[in-house]
Design a protein around this motif. Structure first.
Motif, short mmCIF file in Angstrom:
data_model
loop_
_atom_site.label_atom_id
_atom_site.label_comp_id
_atom_site.label_asym_id
_atom_site.label_seq_id
_atom_site.Cartn_x
_atom_site.Cartn_y
_atom_site.Cartn_z
N MET A 135 0.85 -1.20 0.00
CA MET A 135 0.00 0.00 0.00
C MET A 135 0.88 1.24 0.00
N LYS A 136 0.55 2.16 -0.88
CA LYS A 136 1.23 3.45 -0.92
C LYS A 136 0.39 4.48 -0.16
N PHE A 137 1.08 5.42 0.50
CA PHE A 137 0.33 6.43 1.23
C PHE A 137 0.95 7.80 1.06
N SER A 138 0.12 8.82 1.27
CA SER A 138 0.54 10.21 1.26
C SER A 138 0.22 10.82 2.62
N THR A 139 0.80 11.98 2.89
CA THR A 139 0.54 12.64 4.18
C THR A 139 0.16 14.09 3.95
N ILE A 140 -0.69 14.59 4.85
CA ILE A 140 -1.04 16.02 4.90
C ILE A 140 -0.59 16.54 6.26
N GLY A 141 0.28 17.54 6.26
CA GLY A 141 0.81 18.07 7.51
C GLY A 141 2.30 17.74 7.65
N THR A 142 3.04 18.64 8.27
CA THR A 142 4.49 18.45 8.38
C THR A 142 4.98 18.58 9.83
N SER A 143 4.12 18.30 10.78
CA SER A 143 4.50 18.41 12.20
C SER A 143 5.19 17.13 12.66
N TRP A 144 5.57 17.12 13.93
CA TRP A 144 6.26 15.97 14.51
C TRP A 144 5.40 14.71 14.48
N ILE A 145 4.08 14.87 14.59
CA ILE A 145 3.21 13.69 14.62
C ILE A 145 3.20 12.99 13.26
N THR A 146 3.31 13.77 12.17
CA THR A 146 3.40 13.18 10.84
C THR A 146 4.71 12.43 10.69
N GLU A 147 5.79 13.00 11.18
CA GLU A 147 7.07 12.32 11.14
C GLU A 147 7.02 11.01 11.92
N LYS A 148 6.34 11.05 13.06
CA LYS A 148 6.21 9.85 13.88
C LYS A 148 5.38 8.78 13.15
N PHE A 149 4.35 9.21 12.44
CA PHE A 149 3.53 8.27 11.67
C PHE A 149 4.38 7.62 10.58
N ILE A 150 5.14 8.44 9.85
CA ILE A 150 5.97 7.91 8.78
C ILE A 150 7.01 6.93 9.33
N GLU A 151 7.63 7.30 10.44
CA GLU A 151 8.61 6.42 11.07
C GLU A 151 7.98 5.08 11.46
N SER A 152 6.76 5.15 12.00
CA SER A 152 6.05 3.93 12.39
C SER A 152 5.65 3.11 11.16
N ALA A 153 5.19 3.79 10.11
CA ALA A 153 4.76 3.10 8.90
C ALA A 153 5.92 2.38 8.21
N ALA A 205 0.37 -4.78 32.97
CA ALA A 205 0.92 -4.23 31.74
C ALA A 205 2.05 -5.09 31.18
N ILE A 206 2.22 -5.02 29.88
CA ILE A 206 3.31 -5.71 29.20
C ILE A 206 4.15 -4.67 28.45
N ASP A 207 5.31 -5.09 28.00
CA ASP A 207 6.16 -4.18 27.22
C ASP A 207 5.51 -3.91 25.86
N GLN A 208 5.61 -2.66 25.42
CA GLN A 208 5.06 -2.26 24.13
C GLN A 208 6.14 -1.62 23.27
N ASN A 209 5.86 -1.58 21.99
CA ASN A 209 6.75 -0.89 21.06
C ASN A 209 6.74 0.60 21.39
N GLU A 210 7.93 1.18 21.48
CA GLU A 210 8.01 2.60 21.77
C GLU A 210 7.32 3.42 20.70
N LEU A 211 7.35 2.93 19.47
CA LEU A 211 6.58 3.55 18.38
C LEU A 211 5.16 3.01 18.45
N ASP A 212 4.38 3.52 19.39
CA ASP A 212 3.07 2.90 19.64
C ASP A 212 2.04 3.18 18.54
N MET A 213 2.38 4.03 17.57
CA MET A 213 1.47 4.21 16.44
C MET A 213 1.42 2.98 15.54
N VAL A 214 2.38 2.07 15.70
CA VAL A 214 2.40 0.87 14.85
C VAL A 214 1.14 0.04 15.06
N TYR A 215 0.55 0.12 16.24
CA TYR A 215 -0.62 -0.72 16.53
C TYR A 215 -1.86 -0.21 15.80
#
Length: 325
Positions: free
Chosen positions: A1-19, A270-280
Protein backbone atom coordinates in the motif's frame (compact mmCIF):
# COMPACT_ATOMS: atom_id res chain seq x y z
CA UNK A 1 0.00 0.00 0.00
CA UNK A 2 1.23 3.45 -0.92
CA UNK A 3 0.33 6.43 1.23
CA UNK A 4 0.54 10.21 1.26
CA UNK A 5 0.54 12.64 4.18
CA UNK A 6 -1.04 16.02 4.90
CA UNK A 7 0.81 18.07 7.51
CA UNK A 8 4.49 18.45 8.38
CA UNK A 9 4.50 18.41 12.20
CA UNK A 10 6.26 15.97 14.51
CA UNK A 11 3.21 13.69 14.62
CA UNK A 12 3.40 13.18 10.84
CA UNK A 13 7.07 12.32 11.14
CA UNK A 14 6.21 9.85 13.88
CA UNK A 15 3.53 8.27 11.67
CA UNK A 16 5.97 7.91 8.78
CA UNK A 17 8.61 6.42 11.07
CA UNK A 18 6.05 3.93 12.39
CA UNK A 19 4.76 3.10 8.90
CA UNK A 20 8.28 2.32 7.71
CA UNK A 21 8.35 -0.67 10.08
CA UNK A 22 5.85 -2.32 7.71
CA UNK A 23 7.70 -3.56 4.60
CA UNK A 24 4.60 -3.30 2.40
CA UNK A 25 3.83 0.36 3.22
CA UNK A 26 5.49 2.97 1.02
CA UNK A 27 5.49 6.76 1.35
CA UNK A 28 4.41 8.17 -2.01
CA UNK A 29 4.03 11.90 -1.39
CA UNK A 30 3.64 14.69 1.14
CA UNK A 31 1.54 17.84 1.11
CA UNK A 32 1.98 21.25 2.71
CA UNK A 33 0.61 24.64 1.76
CA UNK A 34 4.15 25.95 2.16
CA UNK A 35 6.46 25.00 -0.73
CA UNK A 36 9.65 25.18 1.30
CA UNK A 37 8.19 22.98 4.04
CA UNK A 38 6.84 20.48 1.53
CA UNK A 39 10.21 20.12 -0.22
CA UNK A 40 12.18 19.79 3.00
CA UNK A 41 9.71 17.33 4.54
CA UNK A 42 9.73 15.12 1.44
CA UNK A 43 13.53 15.04 1.39
CA UNK A 44 13.93 14.23 5.09
CA UNK A 45 11.28 11.49 5.07
CA UNK A 46 12.04 9.90 1.71
CA UNK A 47 8.83 10.77 -0.15
CA UNK A 48 8.86 10.39 -3.92
CA UNK A 49 6.85 13.56 -4.50
CA UNK A 50 5.76 16.72 -2.70
CA UNK A 51 2.77 18.97 -3.37
CA UNK A 52 1.37 22.35 -2.40
CA UNK A 53 -1.82 21.70 -4.36
CA UNK A 54 -4.04 19.11 -2.69
CA UNK A 55 -5.95 18.28 -5.88
CA UNK A 56 -2.69 17.45 -7.64
CA UNK A 57 -1.68 15.13 -4.82
CA UNK A 58 -4.98 13.30 -5.13
CA UNK A 59 -4.04 12.25 -8.65
CA UNK A 60 -0.96 10.29 -7.57
CA UNK A 61 -0.91 6.58 -6.80
CA UNK A 62 -1.46 6.61 -3.04
CA UNK A 63 -3.96 4.11 -1.65
CA UNK A 64 -4.56 6.07 1.54
CA UNK A 65 -3.77 9.46 3.04
CA UNK A 66 -2.70 10.28 6.56
CA UNK A 67 -4.10 13.61 7.81
CA UNK A 68 -2.44 15.70 10.51
CA UNK A 69 -3.56 19.16 9.46
CA UNK A 70 -5.03 21.64 12.00
CA UNK A 71 -8.19 20.31 13.68
CA UNK A 72 -10.42 22.80 11.87
CA UNK A 73 -9.45 21.29 8.48
CA UNK A 74 -9.81 17.59 9.31
CA UNK A 75 -13.40 17.06 8.20
CA UNK A 76 -12.90 19.11 5.02
CA UNK A 77 -9.79 17.15 4.09
CA UNK A 78 -11.42 13.80 4.89
CA UNK A 79 -14.44 14.54 2.70
CA UNK A 80 -12.21 15.72 -0.16
CA UNK A 81 -10.15 12.54 -0.02
CA UNK A 82 -13.15 10.25 0.23
CA UNK A 83 -14.70 11.89 -2.79
CA UNK A 84 -11.58 10.85 -4.71
CA UNK A 85 -11.88 7.28 -3.47
CA UNK A 86 -8.92 7.43 -1.09
CA UNK A 87 -8.87 5.58 2.21
CA UNK A 88 -8.20 7.91 5.14
CA UNK A 89 -6.26 7.69 8.38
CA UNK A 90 -6.97 10.93 10.26
CA UNK A 91 -5.51 12.20 13.51
CA UNK A 92 -8.01 12.99 16.24
CA UNK A 93 -10.38 14.74 16.20
CA UNK A 94 -11.75 13.31 12.97
CA UNK A 95 -14.58 15.85 13.18
CA UNK A 96 -15.80 18.40 15.71
CA UNK A 97 -19.55 18.20 15.03
CA UNK A 98 -22.02 15.35 14.81
CA UNK A 99 -23.14 16.57 11.39
CA UNK A 100 -19.60 16.40 10.02
CA UNK A 101 -19.27 12.82 11.23
CA UNK A 102 -22.55 11.81 9.62
CA UNK A 103 -21.40 13.28 6.29
CA UNK A 104 -18.10 11.43 6.54
CA UNK A 105 -19.82 8.13 7.35
CA UNK A 106 -22.30 8.50 4.50
CA UNK A 107 -19.62 9.36 1.94
CA UNK A 108 -17.30 6.56 3.09
CA UNK A 109 -20.17 4.12 2.62
CA UNK A 110 -21.05 5.56 -0.79
CA UNK A 111 -17.46 5.46 -2.03
CA UNK A 112 -16.67 2.11 -0.36
CA UNK A 113 -13.68 3.61 1.38
CA UNK A 114 -12.24 3.13 4.87
CA UNK A 115 -11.73 5.81 7.51
CA UNK A 116 -9.97 5.53 10.86
CA UNK A 117 -9.58 8.14 13.58
CA UNK A 118 -6.08 8.01 15.05
CA UNK A 119 -6.60 7.02 18.68
CA UNK A 120 -3.31 5.22 19.22
CA UNK A 121 -4.13 4.40 22.85
CA UNK A 122 -7.18 2.33 21.88
CA UNK A 123 -5.13 -0.05 19.71
CA UNK A 124 -2.24 -0.72 22.06
CA UNK A 125 -1.65 -4.12 23.70
CA UNK A 126 -1.91 -2.59 27.17
CA UNK A 127 -5.31 -1.10 26.41
CA UNK A 128 -6.45 -4.57 25.37
CA UNK A 129 -5.07 -5.84 28.69
CA UNK A 130 -7.18 -3.23 30.46
CA UNK A 131 -10.30 -4.32 28.59
CA UNK A 132 -9.62 -8.00 29.17
CA UNK A 133 -9.38 -7.43 32.94
CA UNK A 134 -12.21 -4.93 33.34
CA UNK A 135 -14.69 -7.56 34.51
CA UNK A 136 -12.44 -8.39 37.49
CA UNK A 137 -13.42 -5.19 39.30
CA UNK A 138 -17.08 -6.20 39.26
CA UNK A 139 -19.93 -3.79 38.75
CA UNK A 140 -18.58 -0.40 37.68
CA UNK A 141 -19.44 2.40 40.10
CA UNK A 142 -17.16 5.29 39.05
CA UNK A 143 -14.04 6.24 37.13
CA UNK A 144 -11.58 9.11 37.19
CA UNK A 145 -9.58 9.59 34.01
CA UNK A 146 -7.06 12.38 33.59
CA UNK A 147 -5.03 13.81 30.75
CA UNK A 148 -3.41 16.89 32.26
CA UNK A 149 -0.33 17.94 30.35
CA UNK A 150 1.30 21.36 30.32
CA UNK A 151 1.59 22.50 26.72
CA UNK A 152 4.93 23.68 25.37
CA UNK A 153 2.92 26.36 23.56
CA UNK A 154 1.24 27.81 26.65
CA UNK A 155 4.17 30.05 27.56
CA UNK A 156 3.97 31.55 24.06
CA UNK A 157 0.21 32.03 24.53
CA UNK A 158 0.83 33.97 27.72
CA UNK A 159 3.28 36.13 25.79
CA UNK A 160 0.61 36.93 23.21
CA UNK A 161 1.44 34.38 20.50
CA UNK A 162 -1.59 32.13 19.98
CA UNK A 163 -0.94 28.73 18.38
CA UNK A 164 -3.57 26.51 16.78
CA UNK A 165 -4.06 24.38 19.91
CA UNK A 166 -5.12 27.47 21.88
CA UNK A 167 -7.37 28.91 19.19
CA UNK A 168 -11.10 28.46 18.63
CA UNK A 169 -10.51 29.44 14.99
CA UNK A 170 -8.51 26.21 14.60
CA UNK A 171 -10.81 24.06 16.80
CA UNK A 172 -8.28 23.94 19.64
CA UNK A 173 -8.57 23.78 23.40
CA UNK A 174 -8.04 21.19 26.10
CA UNK A 175 -11.17 19.15 25.41
CA UNK A 176 -10.51 18.69 21.69
CA UNK A 177 -6.75 18.28 22.00
CA UNK A 178 -6.48 16.04 25.08
CA UNK A 179 -9.93 15.37 26.51
CA UNK A 180 -10.96 13.30 23.50
CA UNK A 181 -8.45 10.62 24.54
CA UNK A 182 -10.14 9.67 27.84
CA UNK A 183 -13.59 10.33 26.36
CA UNK A 184 -12.97 7.94 23.47
CA UNK A 185 -11.73 5.39 26.01
CA UNK A 186 -14.84 5.90 28.13
CA UNK A 187 -17.15 5.37 25.17
CA UNK A 188 -15.16 2.38 23.95
CA UNK A 189 -15.31 0.74 27.39
CA UNK A 190 -18.82 1.63 28.49
CA UNK A 191 -20.80 2.62 25.40
CA UNK A 192 -22.76 5.78 24.76
CA UNK A 193 -23.41 7.90 27.86
CA UNK A 194 -26.78 9.32 28.83
CA UNK A 195 -25.44 12.85 29.28
CA UNK A 196 -22.32 14.98 29.67
CA UNK A 197 -21.60 18.23 31.51
CA UNK A 198 -18.44 20.25 30.95
CA UNK A 199 -16.91 22.71 33.38
CA UNK A 200 -14.12 24.52 31.51
CA UNK A 201 -11.51 27.00 32.64
CA UNK A 202 -11.62 29.54 29.82
CA UNK A 203 -8.60 31.57 28.77
CA UNK A 204 -8.87 35.21 27.76
CA UNK A 205 -9.68 34.31 24.14
CA UNK A 206 -12.56 32.02 25.13
CA UNK A 207 -10.78 28.73 24.50
CA UNK A 208 -10.72 26.10 27.25
CA UNK A 209 -7.27 25.81 28.79
CA UNK A 210 -8.53 23.05 31.06
CA UNK A 211 -11.78 21.52 32.20
CA UNK A 212 -13.67 18.72 33.92
CA UNK A 213 -16.07 16.60 31.88
CA UNK A 214 -18.73 14.64 33.79
CA UNK A 215 -19.92 11.67 31.74
CA UNK A 216 -23.14 10.09 33.03
CA UNK A 217 -24.26 6.47 32.79
CA UNK A 218 -27.33 4.93 34.46
CA UNK A 219 -25.39 3.42 37.38
CA UNK A 220 -22.09 5.30 37.49
CA UNK A 221 -20.27 8.51 36.61
CA UNK A 222 -16.97 8.98 34.77
CA UNK A 223 -15.05 12.14 35.68
CA UNK A 224 -12.59 13.30 33.04
CA UNK A 225 -10.03 15.95 33.95
CA UNK A 226 -8.10 17.55 31.09
CA UNK A 227 -5.70 20.46 30.86
CA UNK A 228 -3.05 22.07 28.69
CA UNK A 229 -2.14 24.69 31.31
CA UNK A 230 -1.03 22.43 34.17
CA UNK A 231 0.82 19.15 34.67
CA UNK A 232 -0.93 16.16 36.21
CA UNK A 233 0.78 13.53 38.33
CA UNK A 234 -2.08 11.34 39.56
CA UNK A 235 -3.05 8.10 37.79
CA UNK A 236 -6.43 7.28 36.29
CA UNK A 237 -8.72 4.77 38.01
CA UNK A 238 -11.76 2.64 37.26
CA UNK A 239 -13.67 1.66 40.40
CA UNK A 240 -15.84 -1.43 40.68
CA UNK A 241 -17.59 -3.09 43.60
CA UNK A 242 -14.95 -5.84 43.63
CA UNK A 243 -11.80 -3.87 42.91
CA UNK A 244 -10.00 -1.02 41.18
CA UNK A 245 -7.96 -0.77 38.00
CA UNK A 246 -5.26 1.91 38.06
CA UNK A 247 -3.63 3.24 34.88
CA UNK A 248 -0.53 5.42 34.89
CA UNK A 249 -1.41 7.41 31.77
CA UNK A 250 -4.07 7.40 29.08
CA UNK A 251 -1.73 7.54 26.08
CA UNK A 252 0.44 5.59 26.20
CA UNK A 253 -0.55 3.13 28.91
CA UNK A 254 2.66 1.76 30.42
CA UNK A 255 1.41 0.51 33.78
CA UNK A 256 -1.85 -1.13 34.86
CA UNK A 257 -2.51 -2.31 38.41
CA UNK A 258 -5.42 -4.38 39.70
CA UNK A 259 -6.38 -4.11 43.37
CA UNK A 260 -9.08 -6.53 44.56
CA UNK A 261 -11.42 -5.81 47.44
CA UNK A 262 -10.19 -7.28 50.71
CA UNK A 263 -6.70 -8.01 49.41
CA UNK A 264 -3.46 -6.13 49.95
CA UNK A 265 -1.90 -7.71 46.88
CA UNK A 266 -1.62 -5.69 43.69
CA UNK A 267 -1.53 -7.47 40.35
CA UNK A 268 0.53 -5.77 37.64
CA UNK A 269 -1.04 -6.31 34.25
CA UNK A 270 0.92 -4.23 31.74
CA UNK A 271 3.31 -5.71 29.20
CA UNK A 272 6.16 -4.18 27.22
CA UNK A 273 5.06 -2.26 24.13
CA UNK A 274 6.75 -0.89 21.06
CA UNK A 275 8.01 2.60 21.77
CA UNK A 276 6.58 3.55 18.38
CA UNK A 277 3.07 2.90 19.64
CA UNK A 278 1.47 4.21 16.44
CA UNK A 279 2.40 0.87 14.85
CA UNK A 280 -0.62 -0.72 16.53
CA UNK A 281 -3.20 1.62 15.03
CA UNK A 282 -1.46 1.42 11.65
CA UNK A 283 -1.62 -2.37 11.80
CA UNK A 284 -5.34 -2.21 12.64
CA UNK A 285 -6.04 0.19 9.78
CA UNK A 286 -3.99 -1.84 7.32
CA UNK A 287 -5.71 -5.10 8.31
CA UNK A 288 -9.16 -3.50 8.07
CA UNK A 289 -8.50 -2.26 4.53
CA UNK A 290 -6.83 -5.44 3.30
CA UNK A 291 -9.62 -7.63 4.65
CA UNK A 292 -12.32 -5.24 3.46
CA UNK A 293 -13.79 -5.29 6.97
CA UNK A 294 -16.65 -2.81 6.58
CA UNK A 295 -18.32 -3.97 9.79
CA UNK A 296 -15.25 -3.09 11.85
CA UNK A 297 -14.91 0.25 10.08
CA UNK A 298 -18.51 1.05 10.93
CA UNK A 299 -17.89 0.22 14.60
CA UNK A 300 -14.86 2.51 14.70
CA UNK A 301 -16.82 5.32 13.02
CA UNK A 302 -19.74 4.90 15.44
CA UNK A 303 -17.31 5.46 18.30
CA UNK A 304 -15.96 8.55 16.55
CA UNK A 305 -19.52 9.77 16.00
CA UNK A 306 -20.24 9.54 19.72
CA UNK A 307 -17.07 11.45 20.61
CA UNK A 308 -17.99 14.22 18.16
CA UNK A 309 -21.59 14.33 19.40
CA UNK A 310 -20.76 14.67 23.08
CA UNK A 311 -17.80 17.02 22.73
CA UNK A 312 -19.98 19.26 20.58
CA UNK A 313 -22.68 19.29 23.24
CA UNK A 314 -20.10 20.02 25.95
CA UNK A 315 -18.59 22.91 23.99
CA UNK A 316 -21.84 24.53 22.91
CA UNK A 317 -23.16 24.50 26.48
CA UNK A 318 -20.20 26.73 27.34
CA UNK A 319 -20.27 28.93 24.22
CA UNK A 320 -17.06 27.40 22.89
CA UNK A 321 -18.07 27.76 19.28
CA UNK A 322 -15.84 26.83 16.36
CA UNK A 323 -16.18 28.21 12.81
CA UNK A 324 -18.57 26.60 10.33
CA UNK A 325 -20.95 25.22 12.98
Amino acid sequence: MKFSTIGTSWITEKFIESAKTFPDLELESVYSRNEEKAMAFAKVNGAKHWYTNLQEMLEDGADFVYIASPNILHAEHVLTLLEKGKHVFCEKPLAYTEEQMKRIMALACDKQTFVLEGYRHLFSPNYQRLKDNLSKVGKIRSALLQYIQYSSRYDAFKAGKISNVFSKEFAGGALMDLGVYPLSMTIDLFGEPTDVAYYPVLLNNGVDGSGTLIVSYPEFIVTIMTSKIAQGTIPSEIHGEDGTLTVDHIAPIEKISLSKKGSKEIEELAIDQNELDMVYEIAAFKKMVEENDTELCQAYLERSLQVAKWTEKARLANDIIFPNT
